[in-house]
Design a protein around this motif. Structure first.
Motif, mmCIF file in Angstrom:
data_model
loop_
_atom_site.group_PDB
_atom_site.id
_atom_site.type_symbol
_atom_site.label_atom_id
_atom_site.label_comp_id
_atom_site.label_asym_id
_atom_site.label_seq_id
_atom_site.Cartn_x
_atom_site.Cartn_y
_atom_site.Cartn_z
ATOM 1 N N VAL A 59 0.863 -1.176 0.000
ATOM 2 C CA VAL A 59 0.000 0.000 0.000
ATOM 3 C C VAL A 59 0.900 1.227 0.000
ATOM 4 N N CYS A 60 0.742 2.074 -1.012
ATOM 5 C CA CYS A 60 1.529 3.302 -1.114
ATOM 6 C C CYS A 60 0.690 4.458 -0.587
ATOM 7 N N ASP A 61 1.085 4.981 0.556
ATOM 8 C CA ASP A 61 0.362 6.070 1.217
ATOM 9 C C ASP A 61 0.973 7.387 0.767
ATOM 10 N N GLY A 62 0.223 8.128 -0.061
ATOM 11 C CA GLY A 62 0.762 9.354 -0.629
ATOM 12 C C GLY A 62 0.388 10.619 0.105
ATOM 13 N N GLY A 63 -0.297 10.516 1.244
ATOM 14 C CA GLY A 63 -0.622 11.727 1.994
ATOM 15 C C GLY A 63 -2.042 11.766 2.491
ATOM 16 N N ALA A 64 -2.436 12.909 3.037
ATOM 17 C CA ALA A 64 -3.752 13.068 3.650
ATOM 18 C C ALA A 64 -4.868 12.890 2.633
ATOM 19 N N PRO A 65 -6.002 12.309 3.042
ATOM 20 C CA PRO A 65 -7.119 12.088 2.120
ATOM 21 C C PRO A 65 -7.901 13.367 1.865
ATOM 22 N N ARG A 66 -8.798 13.299 0.894
ATOM 23 C CA ARG A 66 -9.615 14.445 0.525
ATOM 24 C C ARG A 66 -10.444 14.968 1.697
ATOM 25 N N ASN A 67 -10.944 14.063 2.547
ATOM 26 C CA ASN A 67 -11.838 14.490 3.625
ATOM 27 C C ASN A 67 -11.083 14.905 4.888
ATOM 28 N N ALA A 68 -9.766 15.118 4.787
ATOM 29 C CA ALA A 68 -8.984 15.507 5.968
ATOM 30 C C ALA A 68 -9.525 16.756 6.664
ATOM 31 N N PRO A 69 -9.994 17.805 5.939
ATOM 32 C CA PRO A 69 -10.501 18.998 6.643
ATOM 33 C C PRO A 69 -11.842 18.782 7.340
ATOM 34 N N SER A 70 -12.534 17.685 7.040
ATOM 35 C CA SER A 70 -13.860 17.451 7.607
ATOM 36 C C SER A 70 -13.752 17.098 9.091
ATOM 37 N N PRO A 71 -14.684 17.579 9.916
ATOM 38 C CA PRO A 71 -14.615 17.252 11.346
ATOM 39 C C PRO A 71 -14.906 15.790 11.649
ATOM 40 N N ALA A 72 -15.620 15.100 10.762
ATOM 41 C CA ALA A 72 -15.972 13.703 11.044
ATOM 42 C C ALA A 72 -16.429 13.002 9.774
ATOM 43 N N VAL A 73 -16.309 11.673 9.792
ATOM 44 C CA VAL A 73 -16.881 10.816 8.746
ATOM 45 C C VAL A 73 -18.276 10.418 9.210
ATOM 46 N N GLN A 74 -19.273 10.725 8.413
ATOM 47 C CA GLN A 74 -20.662 10.453 8.796
ATOM 48 C C GLN A 74 -21.266 9.347 7.931
#
Length: 333
Positions: A59-74
């Motif tokens: 698994v190549c982890d290239g950085g923070a995901p798109r939803n990083a600024p979101s306060p929570a996953v709903q």
């Protein structure tokens, strides 16, 4: 000569040979069965399934995901309200028990096909590049949002400026909301958002390009249309935000919804010749395979509704398809 006892007879037999793991019929053995590019919900979910299939996975982890600024996953069953970073930490922790799965902080910069295998070049945290080989690739790199060039949009992104009412509508229910955009897109989104609030205002930031029928539909739902140009978004005293019009008027709202344009987070799909849809998503068939044999895709990279739980499901589906294709290649008729 006396007969051997049952136990002695059993002990005298040579141990049965263990079944050999499936192997490709011919060719050099690559470093991995599958390389997953992207360590978000889709990529980690795929790695989990493939790890349980005893597949050698990177698994190549290239950085923070798109939803990083979101306060929570709903809306993620058993994880509703979990912070995005915490969700990924849980996923990485679950992978630790699967010894055939490796996770690296690295960014894939190039993919070259060599027959039925691929050679990938990746750049690590130190900037040093290295290459490795794999039988299959799963693109789970996701997309990046292109926000309007309006002051305050980026600052409020994920908190006051929201992209998905299914992800965030419940948190701002029954509060004053705005929907930003023009034309058919803003009409559909505003009608959808009106499910969560009776106080919805469409803000087109200039001519809205709305048809007479669109205006009629909005009016029937009590949705006002404001077509004045907007200069910026700013914080309001009640922890919401305000849209500041060129006229100097303020519109206080709890949140603003919009459909942002998007582009692929990497150019790897384009680089490898994968077909893209008219909206820039990576086309896949029913087995999550792209137009290029051996390259699969899942999550926000592909067309369809974008939610973390759906990306995770697509990752699992792609992993099953990958494992079954690999098995067919290892067990020829």
């Amino acid at each position: 000569m006396p007969a051997l006892s049952t136990a002695a007879a059993s002990a005298s037999k040579a141990p049965a040979a263990r079944p050999r793991r499936h192997r490709p019929a011919t060719g050099p053995v690559p470093d991995f069965d599958v390389v997953i590019i992207g360590a978000g919900s889709a990529g980690l979910s795929a790695a989990l399934v493939l790890g349980r299939c005893l597949r050698r996975v990177l698994v190549c982890d290239g950085g923070a995901p798109r939803n990083a600024p979101s306060p929570a996953v709903q809306g993620f069953l058993t994880r509703d309200g979990t912070k995005p970073a915490q969700l990924l930490e849980l996923g990485l922790h679950e992978l630790e028990r699967y010894t055939t799965v490796e996770v690296r902080t690295t960014r894939v910069t190039a993919i070259v096909r060599h027959g039925k295998q691929f050679e990938l070049t990746a750049e690590g945290e130190t900037g040093r590049s290295r290459t490795f080989t794999t039988r299959k690739i799963l693109l789970a790199t996701g997309v990046e949002d292109e926000l309007p060039p309006l002051e305050g949009m980026r600052e409020f992104w994920g908190s006051g400026v929201l992209h998905c009412p299914y992800c965030h509508g419940w948190e701002v229910r029954d509060q004053p909301l705005a929907v930003y955009g023009q034309g058919k897109t803003v009409t559909g989104l505003a009608l959808l958002v009106s499910r969560w609030s009776r106080d919805v205002v469409v803000c087109t930031d200039g001519p809205g390009n709305l048809t007479a029928n669109a205006r009629r539909r909005l009016r029937l739902q009590g949705i006002q249309v404001r077509e004045e140009p907007i200069t910026r978004l700013q914080a309001s005293a009640d922890s919401g935000l305000e849209l500041v019009f060129e006229t100097g008027q303020l519109l206080a709202r709890r949140a603003v919804f919009l459909h942002a344009h998007q582009h692929q987070r990497t150019n790897l799909a384009e680089q490898t010749g994968c077909r893209l849809t008219s909206k820039g998503a990576v086309w896949v068939d029913k087995n999550n395979q792209t137009s290029q044999p051996g390259i699969y895709a899942a999550g926000d990279t592909t067309p369809g509704t974008q939610q973390a739980i759906l990306a995770a499901a697509q990752g699992a589906q792609a992993a099953i398809c990958l494992n079954e294709q690999l098995t067919r290649e290892e067990c020829p008729k």
